[in-house]
Design an enzyme around this catalytic site. Sequence first.
Site, PDB file in Angstrom:
ATOM      1  N   GLY A 205     -12.208   2.057   2.144  1.00 40.49           N
ATOM      2  CA  GLY A 205     -11.515   2.551   3.055  1.00 40.49           C
ATOM      3  C   GLY A 205     -10.921   4.070   2.612  1.00 40.49           C
TER       4      GLY A 205
ATOM      5  N   SER B 221       1.866  -0.792  -2.964  1.00 45.76           N
ATOM      6  CA  SER B 221       2.910   0.004  -2.529  1.00 45.76           C
ATOM      7  C   SER B 221       3.588   0.409  -3.633  1.00 45.76           C
ATOM      8  CB  SER B 221       2.788  -0.182  -0.361  1.00 45.76           C
ATOM      9  OG  SER B 221       4.086   0.523  -0.363  1.00 45.76           O
TER      10      SER B 221
ATOM     11  N   TYR C 182       2.889  -6.053   5.240  1.00 47.76           N
ATOM     12  CA  TYR C 182       3.167  -5.146   4.436  1.00 47.76           C
ATOM     13  C   TYR C 182       3.246  -5.641   2.569  1.00 47.76           C
ATOM     14  CZ  TYR C 182       1.107  -0.856   2.997  1.00 47.76           C
ATOM     15  OH  TYR C 182       0.943   0.372   1.977  1.00 47.76           O
TER      16      TYR C 182
ATOM     17  N   ALA D 261       4.672  -8.104   1.963  1.00 46.52           N
ATOM     18  CA  ALA D 261       4.041  -9.549   1.638  1.00 46.52           C
ATOM     19  C   ALA D 261       2.528  -9.385   0.998  1.00 46.52           C
ATOM     20  CB  ALA D 261       3.809 -10.672   2.240  1.00 46.52           C
ATOM     21  N   ALA D 262       2.102  -8.113   1.208  1.00 46.54           N
ATOM     22  CA  ALA D 262       0.424  -8.557   0.739  1.00 46.54           C
ATOM     23  C   ALA D 262       0.003  -7.599  -0.065  1.00 46.54           C
ATOM     24  CB  ALA D 262       0.028  -7.097   1.950  1.00 46.54           C
TER      25      ALA D 262
HETATM   26  P1  NAP Z   1      -5.055   5.671   5.958  1.00 44.81           P
HETATM   27  O1  NAP Z   1      -5.075   6.944   5.510  1.00 44.81           O
HETATM   28  O2  NAP Z   1      -3.957   4.710   7.505  1.00 44.81           O
HETATM   29  O3  NAP Z   1      -6.270   4.895   6.089  1.00 44.81           O
HETATM   30  C1  NAP Z   1      -6.799   4.314   5.956  1.00 44.81           C
HETATM   31  C2  NAP Z   1      -8.378   3.441   5.003  1.00 44.81           C
HETATM   32  O4  NAP Z   1      -8.905   1.837   5.631  1.00 44.81           O
HETATM   33  C3  NAP Z   1      -9.141   3.973   6.337  1.00 44.81           C
HETATM   34  O5  NAP Z   1     -10.674   5.223   5.344  1.00 44.81           O
HETATM   35  C4  NAP Z   1      -9.780   3.014   7.130  1.00 44.81           C
HETATM   36  O6  NAP Z   1     -11.192   3.137   7.251  1.00 44.81           O
HETATM   37  C5  NAP Z   1      -9.841   1.964   5.926  1.00 44.81           C
HETATM   38  N1  NAP Z   1      -9.843   0.603   6.739  1.00 44.81           N
HETATM   39  C6  NAP Z   1      -8.908   0.071   7.423  1.00 44.81           C
HETATM   40  N2  NAP Z   1      -9.112  -1.314   7.892  1.00 44.81           N
HETATM   41  C7  NAP Z   1     -10.337  -1.255   7.385  1.00 44.81           C
HETATM   42  C8  NAP Z   1     -10.951  -2.962   6.749  1.00 44.81           C
HETATM   43  N3  NAP Z   1     -11.032  -3.617   7.417  1.00 44.81           N
HETATM   44  N4  NAP Z   1     -12.481  -2.104   6.531  1.00 44.81           N
HETATM   45  C9  NAP Z   1     -12.335  -1.239   6.014  1.00 44.81           C
HETATM   46  N5  NAP Z   1     -11.684   0.153   5.966  1.00 44.81           N
HETATM   47  C10 NAP Z   1     -10.374  -0.575   6.232  1.00 44.81           C
HETATM   48  O7  NAP Z   1      -4.273   5.018   5.036  1.00 44.81           O
HETATM   49  P2  NAP Z   1      -4.275   5.621   3.277  1.00 44.81           P
HETATM   50  O8  NAP Z   1      -2.252   6.259   3.383  1.00 44.81           O
HETATM   51  O9  NAP Z   1      -5.140   6.839   2.485  1.00 44.81           O
HETATM   52  O10 NAP Z   1      -3.515   4.193   2.992  1.00 44.81           O
HETATM   53  C11 NAP Z   1      -4.258   4.267   1.455  1.00 44.81           C
HETATM   54  C12 NAP Z   1      -4.012   2.965   0.862  1.00 44.81           C
HETATM   55  O11 NAP Z   1      -3.179   3.080   0.111  1.00 44.81           O
HETATM   56  C13 NAP Z   1      -3.253   1.834   2.036  1.00 44.81           C
HETATM   57  O12 NAP Z   1      -3.951   0.096   1.282  1.00 44.81           O
HETATM   58  C14 NAP Z   1      -2.312   1.815   1.840  1.00 44.81           C
HETATM   59  O13 NAP Z   1      -1.606   0.477   1.764  1.00 44.81           O
HETATM   60  C15 NAP Z   1      -1.513   2.494   0.886  1.00 44.81           C
HETATM   61  N6  NAP Z   1      -0.372   3.754   0.488  1.00 44.81           N
HETATM   62  C16 NAP Z   1      -0.220   4.182   1.048  1.00 44.81           C
HETATM   63  C17 NAP Z   1       1.403   5.352   1.405  1.00 44.81           C
HETATM   64  C18 NAP Z   1       1.402   6.232   2.457  1.00 44.81           C
HETATM   65  O14 NAP Z   1       1.982   5.879   2.166  1.00 44.81           O
HETATM   66  N7  NAP Z   1       0.141   6.831   2.783  1.00 44.81           N
HETATM   67  C19 NAP Z   1       1.853   4.436   0.187  1.00 44.81           C
HETATM   68  C20 NAP Z   1       1.270   3.252  -0.449  1.00 44.81           C
HETATM   69  C21 NAP Z   1       0.392   2.680  -0.626  1.00 44.81           C
HETATM   70  P3  NAP Z   1     -12.258   3.620   8.976  1.00 44.81           P
HETATM   71  O15 NAP Z   1     -10.801   4.699   9.415  1.00 44.81           O
HETATM   72  O16 NAP Z   1     -12.850   3.725   9.424  1.00 44.81           O
HETATM   73  O17 NAP Z   1     -11.693   2.316   9.984  1.00 44.81           O
END
Ligand code: NAP
Length: 266
Positions: A29, A161, A174, A176-177
């Site tokens: 991702g 998270s 979310y 739970a995961a």
């Molecule tokens: P985001 O901006 O929505 O980006 C999500 C990324 O995951 C994108 O690059 C997307 O790729 C990829 N992705 C989604 N489904 C996928 C799949 N089935 N296979 C491969 N890639 C996939 O999210 P983010 O905020 O950067 O979050 C990144 C991580 O941090 C996640 O695990 C999220 O739970 C965690 N997190 C985020 C926050 C927050 O507040 N933002 C807080 C705590 C934890 P494509 O666009 O190419 O599909």
Amino acid sequence: MTARRHEEDDGLTLPDRQPLAGRTCLVTGASRGIGRHIASELGRYGATVVVNYRSSEAAAHAVADRITEAEGEGLGYPIRADVTDLDEVAAMRDAVADALGPIDVLVANAGVTRDRRFAEMSAEEWHRTIDVCLHGTFNCTKAFYDDIERADHGRLVTISSVVGKQGNVGQANYAAAKSGLFGFTRSIALELAPSGSTANCVAPGFTDTEMVQTIPEDVRAEIRSNVPLGRFADPDEIAGLVRYLAGEESGYITGEVIDVNGGTDL
Ligand code: NAP
């Protein structure tokens, strides 16, 4: 690989190589958001970075190109695979092995949300979230486990998270995961330990990415007001910690869940 220091190093000599030069890191991702910042940060420190994506092809290629074109030793290698699909993950592993050899570091970052109060949450919303956040981490760790175990200072970094610790209204799936990743990472840390490789989990607070930008502004303001530092995390603040965990210097840290949440637990 750590920076080589001169024998008479007094701590002031600059390293003669970038600290992550010679290491291959795969970030799932990595086309957008936190993953994009992690990939860029690892590249900036000299790593070869596999930039995994599912649908954002142009964005992922741009991330990889920027890593390769930047001054320094970093190289970017974009590759598509849906982390929920075992066959696609296996094909990604084979392609990476052919092009780059074994990896040293896996950053299991890909994640999605499907928010809804539990009473209204559909089975599809439950399963999709668990599939990407938890099963996707299983699939990728399974595919690259041998690489990490055999690597010199191999590393698994999972991205959980704050919601995994605290729970959240509308995020039972979310939460739970993400709390599942705590036990998963600690168990892998124990199994990897005899090899000297490590596994750690980073638990960011709310971070300024598209995932959070879709939350209505009044809810975002309320979330911010509950953070002692009074703001969301900058994705680079997560990436800096992951870069440290990916390097040799972090070798005595394993099985940890490390919060980057602006003091939310205080
Ligand atoms: P985001 O901006 O929505 O980006 C999500 C990324 O995951 C994108 O690059 C997307 O790729 C990829 N992705 C989604 N489904 C996928 C799949 N089935 N296979 C491969 N890639 C996939 O999210 P983010 O905020 O950067 O979050 C990144 C991580 O941090 C996640 O695990 C999220 O739970 C965690 N997190 C985020 C926050 C927050 O507040 N933002 C807080 C705590 C934890 P494509 O666009 O190419 O599909």
